[in-house]
Motif scaffolding. Structure first.
Motif, short mmCIF file in Angstrom:
data_model
loop_
_atom_site.label_atom_id
_atom_site.label_comp_id
_atom_site.label_asym_id
_atom_site.label_seq_id
_atom_site.Cartn_x
_atom_site.Cartn_y
_atom_site.Cartn_z
N UNK A 32 0.84 -1.20 0.00
CA UNK A 32 0.00 0.00 0.00
C UNK A 32 0.88 1.25 0.00
N UNK A 33 2.03 1.17 -0.67
CA UNK A 33 2.93 2.31 -0.74
C UNK A 33 2.21 3.51 -1.35
N UNK A 34 2.40 4.67 -0.77
CA UNK A 34 1.76 5.88 -1.26
C UNK A 34 0.31 6.00 -0.85
N UNK A 35 -0.16 5.13 0.04
CA UNK A 35 -1.56 5.18 0.47
C UNK A 35 -1.84 6.34 1.38
N UNK A 36 -0.79 6.97 1.89
CA UNK A 36 -0.92 8.09 2.81
C UNK A 36 -1.81 7.68 3.99
N UNK A 37 -2.68 8.60 4.44
CA UNK A 37 -3.47 8.31 5.64
C UNK A 37 -4.91 7.92 5.28
N UNK A 38 -5.06 7.23 4.16
CA UNK A 38 -6.40 6.81 3.76
C UNK A 38 -6.94 5.75 4.72
N UNK A 39 -8.26 5.76 4.90
CA UNK A 39 -8.94 4.73 5.69
C UNK A 39 -10.13 4.22 4.88
N UNK A 40 -10.56 3.01 5.21
CA UNK A 40 -11.60 2.34 4.42
C UNK A 40 -12.96 2.46 5.09
N UNK A 41 -13.90 3.09 4.41
CA UNK A 41 -15.28 3.21 4.90
C UNK A 41 -16.27 2.44 4.03
N UNK B 105 11.41 10.91 3.36
CA UNK B 105 12.00 12.17 3.78
C UNK B 105 11.36 13.31 3.01
N UNK B 106 11.54 14.54 3.51
CA UNK B 106 10.94 15.69 2.83
C UNK B 106 9.43 15.58 2.80
N UNK B 107 8.82 16.11 1.73
CA UNK B 107 7.36 16.12 1.65
C UNK B 107 6.79 14.73 1.40
N UNK B 108 7.64 13.75 1.15
CA UNK B 108 7.15 12.38 0.96
C UNK B 108 6.53 11.80 2.22
N UNK B 109 6.79 12.43 3.38
CA UNK B 109 6.15 11.96 4.60
C UNK B 109 4.63 12.09 4.50
N UNK B 110 4.15 13.03 3.66
CA UNK B 110 2.71 13.21 3.51
C UNK B 110 2.08 12.11 2.66
N UNK B 111 2.85 11.53 1.74
CA UNK B 111 2.34 10.46 0.88
C UNK B 111 2.51 9.08 1.50
N UNK B 112 3.39 8.98 2.45
CA UNK B 112 3.85 7.69 2.96
C UNK B 112 2.81 6.96 3.80
N UNK B 113 2.52 5.72 3.44
CA UNK B 113 1.70 4.87 4.29
C UNK B 113 2.43 4.46 5.55
N UNK B 114 3.76 4.35 5.46
CA UNK B 114 4.57 4.00 6.63
C UNK B 114 4.44 5.06 7.71
#
Length: 254
Positions: A38-47, A100-109
């Motif tokens: 789920x790389x790049x899933x960011x903070x998505x949740x399933x509804x 790192x950098x703005x990729x923290x916003x995209x990161x599922x990790x």
């Protein structure tokens, strides 16, 4: 310690298995991770649908819960349903690629760790800089460095996330540890245009090199060969700008 381990590369990812071996020396480890990457899933949740959850064997080494959902889903489900009692530490990773950098916003990790922070659990996100996307790094060696960093960080207070990046180990061992802010840049990205057999135009996003602006941030120090540590906050408010806007706008409507 009661430790929750998750990631965004999927429950069978080598980075998760590598850090698991070290975390068991710190306490009881419960693994709850996505069933696939789920790389790049960011903070998505399933509804929109129920979450399918299965108990699985991870390469004969240990068992865990495989969830057909996002990393944030995994943390919510673990805390609310799968783990009984308080969780002392949430570990997310080790990710295949730097966050790192703005990729923290995209990161599922990072999002999984931040979900832990939302739930008042001390959280650490772990990532390894690799040669290129989808090329596995030396996770066994990276796990040694990550475990050493976690031991030095303990005890970690709840309410925030400690973001840890390991530099590219093919260039040699890390030069040391540096605490740094995260950069305001990300990958040098572009789209590659393709035509399908049906004549449709499709676009593939690519980008594997961080944009280094030369300032001492997580990106520049990571490229210089240092392990970087960045404290992230769940509060995204720009307090200075908010104060300025309050002075300018608070009051009755014109």
């Amino acid at each position: 310690m009661e430790i929750l381990l998750t990631n965004d590369d999927g429950i069978f990812a080598p980075g998760l298995a590598a850090i698991y071996k070290h975390l068991v020396s710190l306490g009881q480890v419960t693994v709850v991770a996505p069933d696939a990457s789920r790389s790049g899933a960011s903070h998505s949740v399933t509804f929109s649908r129920p979450l399918v959850c299965n108990r699985v064997d991870i390469n004969g080494q240990f068992t865990g819960y495989s969830v057909e959902g996002s990393p944030a889903d995994c943390v919510k489900l673990a805390v609310m349903e799968l783990h009984h009692g308080p969780i002392d530490l949430l570990v997310s990773g080790i990710n295949n690629g730097a966050n790192a950098g703005i990729n923290v916003y995209y990161s599922g990790t990072v999002a999984a760790a931040m979900e832990g922070a939302f739930l008042n659990i001390p959280a650490v996100a772990l990532s390894l800089c690799v040669e290129a996307p989808h090329v596995p790094g030396d996770f066994e060696k990276a796990a040694e460095y990550c475990a050493a960093v976690i031991r030095r960080l303990l005890p970690i207070k709840p309410g925030g996330v400690i973001n840890v990046n390991i530099p590219q180990l093919s260039k040699g061992p890390p030069k040391g540890i540096r605490v740094a802010p995260h950069a305001s840049t990300g990958f040098d990205e572009s789209f590659v245009r393709h035509k399908t057999e049906l004549g449709q135009t499709v676009f593939q996003l690519i980008g594997d090199c961080h944009v280094n602006d030369g300032t001492p941030t997580d990106i520049s120090l990571l490229e210089d060969g240092y392990i970087t540590i960045t404290a992230l906050s769940q509060d995204m408010t720009n307090h200075r700008k908010t104060s300025q806007l309050q002075q300018k706008l608070d009051g009755p409507l014109p």
